[in-house]
Design a protein around this motif. Structure first.
Motif, mmCIF file in Angstrom:
data_model
loop_
_atom_site.group_PDB
_atom_site.id
_atom_site.type_symbol
_atom_site.label_atom_id
_atom_site.label_comp_id
_atom_site.label_asym_id
_atom_site.label_seq_id
_atom_site.Cartn_x
_atom_site.Cartn_y
_atom_site.Cartn_z
ATOM 1 N N UNK A 101 -17.013 -48.928 49.498
ATOM 2 C CA UNK A 101 -15.828 -49.201 50.422
ATOM 3 C C UNK A 101 -14.812 -49.940 49.659
ATOM 4 N N UNK A 102 -15.207 -51.302 49.078
ATOM 5 C CA UNK A 102 -14.355 -52.090 48.621
ATOM 6 C C UNK A 102 -13.957 -51.555 47.311
ATOM 7 N N UNK A 103 -14.506 -50.726 46.487
ATOM 8 C CA UNK A 103 -13.878 -50.124 45.139
ATOM 9 C C UNK A 103 -13.012 -49.115 45.691
ATOM 10 N N UNK A 104 -13.253 -48.364 46.742
ATOM 11 C CA UNK A 104 -12.162 -47.466 47.407
ATOM 12 C C UNK A 104 -10.870 -48.115 47.657
ATOM 13 N N UNK A 135 -12.494 -47.762 58.555
ATOM 14 C CA UNK A 135 -11.472 -48.039 59.348
ATOM 15 C C UNK A 135 -10.123 -48.477 58.814
ATOM 16 N N UNK A 136 -10.493 -49.580 58.108
ATOM 17 C CA UNK A 136 -9.487 -50.004 56.969
ATOM 18 C C UNK A 136 -8.569 -49.043 56.216
ATOM 19 N N UNK A 137 -9.443 -48.266 55.555
ATOM 20 C CA UNK A 137 -8.815 -47.227 54.509
ATOM 21 C C UNK A 137 -8.088 -46.216 55.284
ATOM 22 N N UNK A 146 1.829 -59.980 47.501
ATOM 23 C CA UNK A 146 0.919 -59.552 48.456
ATOM 24 C C UNK A 146 -0.166 -58.743 47.740
ATOM 25 N N UNK A 147 0.082 -58.193 46.751
ATOM 26 C CA UNK A 147 -0.539 -57.290 45.855
ATOM 27 C C UNK A 147 -1.922 -58.389 45.298
ATOM 28 N N UNK A 148 -1.280 -59.429 44.743
ATOM 29 C CA UNK A 148 -2.200 -60.464 44.148
ATOM 30 C C UNK A 148 -3.303 -60.796 45.103
ATOM 31 N N UNK A 170 -6.196 -47.436 47.129
ATOM 32 C CA UNK A 170 -5.338 -47.265 48.188
ATOM 33 C C UNK A 170 -4.575 -48.696 48.487
ATOM 34 N N UNK A 171 -4.591 -49.595 47.398
ATOM 35 C CA UNK A 171 -4.306 -50.862 47.553
ATOM 36 C C UNK A 171 -2.760 -50.766 47.792
ATOM 37 N N UNK A 172 -1.831 -49.775 47.323
ATOM 38 C CA UNK A 172 -0.281 -49.702 47.561
ATOM 39 C C UNK A 172 -0.191 -49.512 49.191
#
Length: 154
Positions: free
Chosen positions: A35-38, A113-115, A63-65, A42-44
């Motif tokens: 999940x963390x790797x996913x 849920x986050x993703x 925010x990205x950092x 989708x970080x953008x």
């Protein structure tokens, strides 16, 4: 003597239902790692969700950092936990296995849920203490107990 064998239970018999915690713990820890790797892919979307409509490049980079730092720490903590689990350091600490299984299971659900709901990136820092930090501290405690205090849980 009555001729009966010693009736003390074996280690496997004493484990009982606790034996099921080991595979559950392994699977939910791996699930949270995935999940963390996913999140990296989708970080953008999550970073943009956290920014105002008229953000500039500097706000986006900050925010990205921050989001990447939370992801990096989570991955590092999960790697330490997996090393401890696979090396057998915390394998038979029932309390550690229970807390890790519970919190990583919760982490798997929350990360899905986050993703899928594209939560804001700073929400990961709210989840971080519960799904990453507490299990990591439990694992460190197990390392200290085994190597520092010479406690053998089996």
């Amino acid at each position: 003597t009555s001729g009966c064998r010693d009736q003390t239970p074996t280690t496997a018999a004493r484990m009982g239902s606790k034996g099921g915690l080991i595979p559950v713990r392994f699977l939910v820890t791996l699930g949270q790692m995935l999940g963390i790797i996913f999140l990296l892919y989708s970080k953008g979307d999550h970073v943009r969700a956290a920014l105002p409509f008229d953000y500039d490049k500097e706000e986006y980079k900050d925010a990205e950092r921050s989001f990447e730092a939370a992801i990096g720490l989570s991955i590092a903590f999960l790697i330490v936990e997996l090393i401890g689990l696979l090396a057998g350091v915390s394998l038979f600490f029932t309390a550690v296995a229970f807390v890790d299984s519970l919190l990583h299971g919760l982490g798997c659900v929350l990360l899905v849920m986050f993703i899928t709901n594209e939560w804001r990136s700073e929400t990961l820092w709210i989840l971080f203490p519960f799904i990453s930090l507490v299990p990591f501290v439990c694992e460190v405690w197990a390392f200290v107990a085994v190597f520092g205090l010479q406690v053998m849980p089996y």
